[in-house]
Design an enzyme around this catalytic site. Structure first.
Site, PDB file in Angstrom:
ATOM      1  N   GLU B  58      32.800  90.772 -22.585  1.00 35.42           N
ATOM      2  CA  GLU B  58      32.100  89.513 -22.300  1.00 35.42           C
ATOM      3  C   GLU B  58      30.784  89.744 -21.581  1.00 35.42           C
ATOM      4  OE1 GLU B  58      35.354  89.959 -21.920  1.00 35.42           O
ATOM      5  OE2 GLU B  58      36.258  88.466 -23.252  1.00 35.42           O
ATOM      6  N   HIS B 125      44.797  80.848 -19.440  1.00 35.25           N
ATOM      7  CA  HIS B 125      44.284  80.306 -20.708  1.00 35.25           C
ATOM      8  C   HIS B 125      44.087  78.799 -20.601  1.00 35.25           C
ATOM      9  CE1 HIS B 125      45.946  84.155 -22.164  1.00 35.25           C
ATOM     10  NE2 HIS B 125      45.219  84.019 -23.246  1.00 35.25           N
TER      11      HIS B 125
HETATM   12  C1  TPP Z   1      38.753  90.085 -21.017  1.00 38.79           C
HETATM   13  C2  TPP Z   1      39.484  89.461 -22.148  1.00 38.79           C
HETATM   14  N1  TPP Z   1      38.792  88.951 -23.190  1.00 38.79           N
HETATM   15  C3  TPP Z   1      39.429  88.365 -24.215  1.00 38.79           C
HETATM   16  C4  TPP Z   1      40.793  88.276 -24.235  1.00 38.79           C
HETATM   17  C5  TPP Z   1      41.507  87.563 -25.395  1.00 38.79           C
HETATM   18  N2  TPP Z   1      42.396  88.497 -26.104  1.00 38.79           N
HETATM   19  C6  TPP Z   1      43.718  88.560 -25.859  1.00 38.79           C
HETATM   20  S1  TPP Z   1      44.490  89.760 -26.746  1.00 38.79           S
HETATM   21  C7  TPP Z   1      43.031  90.160 -27.541  1.00 38.79           C
HETATM   22  C8  TPP Z   1      43.015  91.267 -28.546  1.00 38.79           C
HETATM   23  C9  TPP Z   1      43.563  92.519 -27.929  1.00 38.79           C
HETATM   24  O1  TPP Z   1      43.472  93.584 -28.818  1.00 38.79           O
HETATM   25  P1  TPP Z   1      43.999  95.007 -28.410  1.00 38.79           P
HETATM   26  O2  TPP Z   1      43.519  95.347 -27.055  1.00 38.79           O
HETATM   27  O3  TPP Z   1      43.684  95.956 -29.486  1.00 38.79           O
HETATM   28  O4  TPP Z   1      45.577  94.812 -28.247  1.00 38.79           O
HETATM   29  P2  TPP Z   1      46.621  94.404 -29.395  1.00 38.79           P
HETATM   30  O5  TPP Z   1      46.728  92.922 -29.370  1.00 38.79           O
HETATM   31  O6  TPP Z   1      46.106  94.933 -30.673  1.00 38.79           O
HETATM   32  O7  TPP Z   1      47.901  95.039 -28.970  1.00 38.79           O
HETATM   33  C10 TPP Z   1      41.976  89.377 -27.090  1.00 38.79           C
HETATM   34  C11 TPP Z   1      40.593  89.472 -27.547  1.00 38.79           C
HETATM   35  C12 TPP Z   1      41.475  88.795 -23.129  1.00 38.79           C
HETATM   36  N3  TPP Z   1      42.814  88.725 -23.035  1.00 38.79           N
HETATM   37  N4  TPP Z   1      40.811  89.386 -22.111  1.00 38.79           N
END
Ligand code: TPP
Ligand code: TPP
Ligand code: MG
Ligand code: MG
Lengths: 345, 321, 345, 321
Positions: B58, B125
């Site tokens: 971000e 959230h």
């Molecule tokens: C700082 C932040 N930005 C955005 C999010 C929203 N968000 C939740 S899970 C996710 C994707 C996570 O991907 P990854 O780290 O690859 O984990 P996976 O879900 O694939 O296990 C996002 C963008 C968040 N939780 N924290």
């Protein structure tokens, strides 16, 4: 660690490959069973919050970390770590209470689904902001060291997407500077929600980030329980024995949606059909059979045992009260004398 | 045909992209996937190369928007949830918000924050973060409450030469519908009398406008006429419209979904106290969420935030004063 | 780029080593002269804000980046980049106006000392938060690419301490993902304020961070102008020619306090006496003489020219008005119709 | 002997370290160097291994403090300037502030923010950020205005089982002196009548208390008695003491150094309007900094923030109402 009442899965001989493998496999089975139940409850509209986030395909890597840790360690699992949580000592009922909003759950309905833990037992509850748990684990380890504790390890988990956060960087760098007994498990499941790794980072491999922080790097095949146990076992042991911080990169494919609301139609078929797309449950089961560690029937009985534990837990949790907003203590402070009277009138 | 609040946001972005080649959209999963809430559905396909995925960064998302703005672009940044704007907070308040003041170079960026509570979303959230941004000079903060405003204010946000924090309410995304997109609109910075009345003014914004309107309906059956003022933007605040309403009613309750210390309700009550002191027949009142994080469980959440029920109680109380 | 009125130091033949070296050396001389003047004004209490932050010892690396950039490029210098700023096109008077609070300066007294720039000319004014300029440069480059511009480069500077920020990580990662023509210059001057590198990071070398972001790595000896010109020239050229993002690590010792208020007594004598502790000005001057590119007398005349430019500028700036708070436009918005009447009454 | 505000902060930390082995100090340059402002001078030497340098990583600094607190420690985190707390903002409001509410595990951390404007510090080294933190549930926010409070409140902050944001004012560091350190103190959460009066109440906090006192001195010469209330903590706010003062004077001006939208002054005026409406003889008033970033040039800065001069004008105006 409090283990599940009927599941007290400790390997009887922790040096025996069979024992560890089978124990971990059974944690995986239990986690998959919980997840499938949650998916069903979700579809039936029985999740009070409305969402569930599952670990399908990630059980091997998650559980392998959980079984590698021990009492006195610090563990901050993430979104897809149902298996690791159980292996570390969470009970099925704790998990379900949190997801189903029972007031008896560890978060008492204040937080839900994957946001749960028991900090007193070294099991830290994640906040949603990705990367934010790393430095929290660091701080816990710094405190333990300061107190003169020994042979402890701290570990946390993240998806490959979470490595793009500033918090990841600051936490990793801090663990390196303090040379903490820390294990960072990054599970590269090819997507962050819908975002492919090509839009997430440009390094040739995430392992290359270890050197940037003075970590040792480990790579594991996340679809292969044997490799997960080897890689995470070795990383945890090295951290425990003074080898400094360890970065473990596991590769696999997320076999579910980001959450159960997501049909994951964006997942590339080539990945699904590649070795990354294998289901670690299937691979592990094949190994158990191939090694003669158990036969189909025995595995079936484990599955049944998992099912009945989960079903029993669901039945129990569904009789439990949800939190009562009128008796709830609406206070974010322990220091009640410092509550603002005007705001809390 | 009917259009939801969420569709209005999508349509406004489609139109902004179509009308102005300097506009692009950047955020996590906004590209071919169309965003976590589908606010950019189809846009990457319709506007190739102009709607693209960001890493989970971000701070860099916002920083890059400022750099692009310096080069004449008009980026729209989608935060996946308002709550995840915290890692981008520094770039918003210290980089984007100060650029024009420091250099006289405008910073026309729009940061969309899917805001506010929905059942089961929990502490991370559900946040309403408008007050943090409004406190800092150099930002405009919009909080549209209607489908029409979601559309026209987002178009305005993109056209404005200053950084705009666009707080769209997730609770309104799917449920709030209008017959069609508006062709005219009140300009940004002006509040709207959402319902006229003579007995008491409720000042609200975003999702709380609808709770207030429900209370006004309820009390109308009993012969009490509540005026509801929808702030629309909370920085700037349209003090004149508020004072004019208080002049008519003599009583004011300010309702916000955010945490109770400070924030929009404090600012509005403080202004009313200062500017409309002589017009008041009773002390101005506020209603906010409780002073704890936002709970996950729907039963807790329903009591944590103001609702028609708690607003109605506060109104009845104030009418007795 | 507007160059300094009397200093229009473009190498007449940019391929001729002598020309580039001497030109850069003269920018360094000018920067050192400005810094010494500022230090004197500081001691005399003539700096309205009260503080100055100098680049002593870092002129070679800073100027080498400045001369490697050209019109159409984007440049976001940092705290110790007086030399690079001049070489990129800042005038002495702009620098002094900012530091002395003249209303005619580019920041008109609103911001001061190192926080200055001219965004329209690609020269971005830093904010204080370390690491924050990286993604701003990225965005400018993304915009240029989107508009179809070609052969442009963006560059920014940071100390080794600044690499511990989350903003650094997110910005670097973003530049990698977008494969931008970006040059990140990290000057490792052994200290972040008083903090030694051992408390700042644990990687064996900062170069190892290049791989973590898909950058190409370059190492340069920051005390040696020839090496700075080579290293930065090559990094900028590669970025310009489609080689993707470049990370340049320069090593040297900060030869001043963090700011002029700081006596830097914490600096390790061993570092001072090591090759890192050499003054790049001296090293460069020796080379000029050894190569026969100029003699002592000529260098003395350059120095005198620099001095008289700086002195003249100071005299002029000291006659200029400071900002007048009563005619100041107290508004942070361009959209005056959106000013909040209540707050701006 | 005399002791400055800054020395009081140092002494409080020395005593906290001496009294409680769970206390440690972590921040940039706080170790052998003693901190950018020398607030930890000599402490690393006096308490080996317990006062140590952090990398430039505010997020990780705060996150690690929460982890250590979970393990029973009581960390003090020094931000080099309040302004640099933004990269640590997420960990403060979402991790530290929610821990106890989520888990019932206390989070006894103290985050020291060298706050507020000094001449020539400019937009990024002058901010007053208390309102951002006060808005979020789960934090206590202290704003000591005196040497005595700097000392006793910091000791209290370390002893409190919740996260405390300790906003120490840089303008007071060197100039404000007391004869000695206090042995007794008003408890946190209680405001203090810094000067009694009958004609008008100024509510202030931090450096503004001294500007207010100067105005009270000035007006006393003219026979007007100003009561000055020093809030001391701005979360919680001691509403009772404010209301009691307004009951005596009937007029109130609330002064803060922070930006004008929202913040402490809005919250206090809103409370006065609600709780002391009938006690007011004139509309409550506020005075804040201007709604722009904080300017570098001393001449601009002197007009940007409230001073005795502008407060005096506001007081005289309010006295006429
Ligand atoms: C700082 C932040 N930005 C955005 C999010 C929203 N968000 C939740 S899970 C996710 C994707 C996570 O991907 P990854 O780290 O690859 O984990 P996976 O879900 O694939 O296990 C996002 C963008 C968040 N939780 N924290
Ligand atoms: C995010 C952030 N935290 C803290 C500071 C305060 N600060 C200013 S300069 C500095 C040290 C910088 O060290 P380094 O990056 O090595 O650069 P150098 O001064 O050595 O050139 C610090 C800590 C800051 N500017 N930004
Ligand atoms: Mg992933
Ligand atoms: Mg340095």
């Amino acid at each position: 660690m409090v283990t599940s009442p009927i599941f007290d899965l400790r390997p009887s001989d922790p040096t025996a490959e069979r024992d560890i493998f089978v124990t971990t496999f059974r944690w995986m089975l239990l986690a998959r069973t919980v997840d499938e139940k949650l998916a069903g409850l979700y579809r039936a509209g029985k999740i009070p919050g409305g969402g569930v986030y599952l670990g399908k395909g990630q059980e091997a890597v998650s559980a392998s970390l959980g079984v590698s840790l021990q009492q006195g360690d610090v563990y901050a699992p993430l979104i897809r770590d149902g298996a690791g949580r159980l292996a570390f000592g969470e009970t099925v009922i704790e998990a379900l209470r949190t997801c189903l909003g029972s007031v008896l759950g560890p978060m008492r309905g204040r937080d839900g689904n994957v946001h749960r833990g028991r900090p007193k037992d070294g099991y830290l509850p994640m906040i949603s902001h990705l990367g934010a748990m790393i430095s929290v684990v660091n701080g816990a380890l710094m405190a333990k060291r300061r107190r003169g504790e020994q042979h402890f390890v701290g570990a946390t988990c993240l998806g490959e997407g979470g490595t793009s956060t500033g918090a990841f960087h600051e936490g990793m760098n801090q663990a390196g500077v303090e040379r903490l007994p820390f294990v960072m498990l990054v599970t590269d499941n090819q997507y962050a929600y819908s975002t492919p790794t090509s839009r997430q980072f440009a390094c040739k491999s995430l392992e290359s980030r270890a050197a940037a922080y003075g970590f040792q790097a480990h790579s594991i095949d996340g679809t292969n329980l044997a490799d997960c146990l080897r890689g995470l076992g070795s990383a945890v042991t090295q951290a425990r024995n003074g080898g400094g911080p360890q970065l473990v990169i596991a590769r696999l494919l997320r076999l579910c949606g980001h959450g159960e609301h997501d049909d994951a139609s964006y997942v590339d078929d080539r990945l699904k059909n590649s070795p990354l797309g294998r289901d670690c449950m299937v691979v592990a089961e094949q190994r158990v059979i191939a090694e003669g560690w158990a036969d189909k029937q025995e595995i079936q009985s484990w599955r049944a045992q998992a099912s009945s534990e989960v079903e029993a837990a669901v039945v129990q949790v569904q009789t439990e009260a949800s939190p009562d907003p009128y008796t709830e203590r609406w206070s974010a402070l322990k220091s009640t004398h410092l509550l603002d009277g005007f705001l809390n009138a | 045909m009917s259009v939801t609040y969420l569709e209005a946001i999508r349509e406004a972005q489609a139109r902004a992209l179509a009308d102005d080649p300097r506009v692009y959209i950047y955020g996590q999963d906004v590209g071919s996937f169309g965003g976590a809430f589908k606010a950019t559905k189809g846009l990457a396909q319709q506007f190739p190369g102009r709607v693209f995925d960001a890493p989970i960064s971000e701070d860099a998302m916002v920083g890059s928007a400022v750099g692009a703005a310096i080069e004449g672009m008009r980026p729209i940044i989608e935060m996946q949830f308002a709550d995840f704007s915290t890692p981008g907070f520094n770039q918003i308040i210290n980089q984007a918000a100060t650029l024009y003041w420091r250099t006289q170079i405008p910073c026309p960026i729009t940061i969309r924050l899917p805001s506010g509570g929905t059942s089961g979303s929990g502490p991370f959230h559900s946040q309403s973060m408008e007050a943090l941004f409004a406190h800092y000079p150099g930002l405009i903060v919009m909080t549209p409450a209607t489908v029409e405003d979601a559309y026209s204010m987002l178009l305005e946000a993109v056209a404005i030469d200053d950084p705009v924090i666009f707080c769209e309410h997730k609770f309104l995304y799917y449920h709030l519908k209008a017959d069609k997109l508006p062709t005219e609109s009140i300009p940004a910075g002006k509040a709207r009398v959402a319902r006229p009345g003579r007995d008491l003014t409720i000042v609200a914004y975003s999702a709380m406008v609808h709770e207030a309107l429900a209370v006004a309906e309820e009390l109308a059956l009993e012969g009490t006429e509540i005026e509801v003022v929808d702030l629309r933007t909370i920085k700037p605040i349209d003090t004149d419209t508020i004072v004019a309403s208080v002049a008519r009613t003599g009583r004011v309750l300010v309702v916000g979904e955010a945490f109770p210390w400070g924030g929009v309700t404090a600012e509005v009550v403080a202004r009313v106290a200062t500017e409309a002191f002589g017009l008041l027949d009773a002390p101005p009142q506020r209603l906010n969420a409780k002073d704890t994080p936002i709970p996950y469980h729907p039963d807790l959440w329903a009591v944590h935030r103001p609702t028609a029920r708690s607003i109605s109680a506060a109104v009845r109380n104030l009418l007795q004063m």
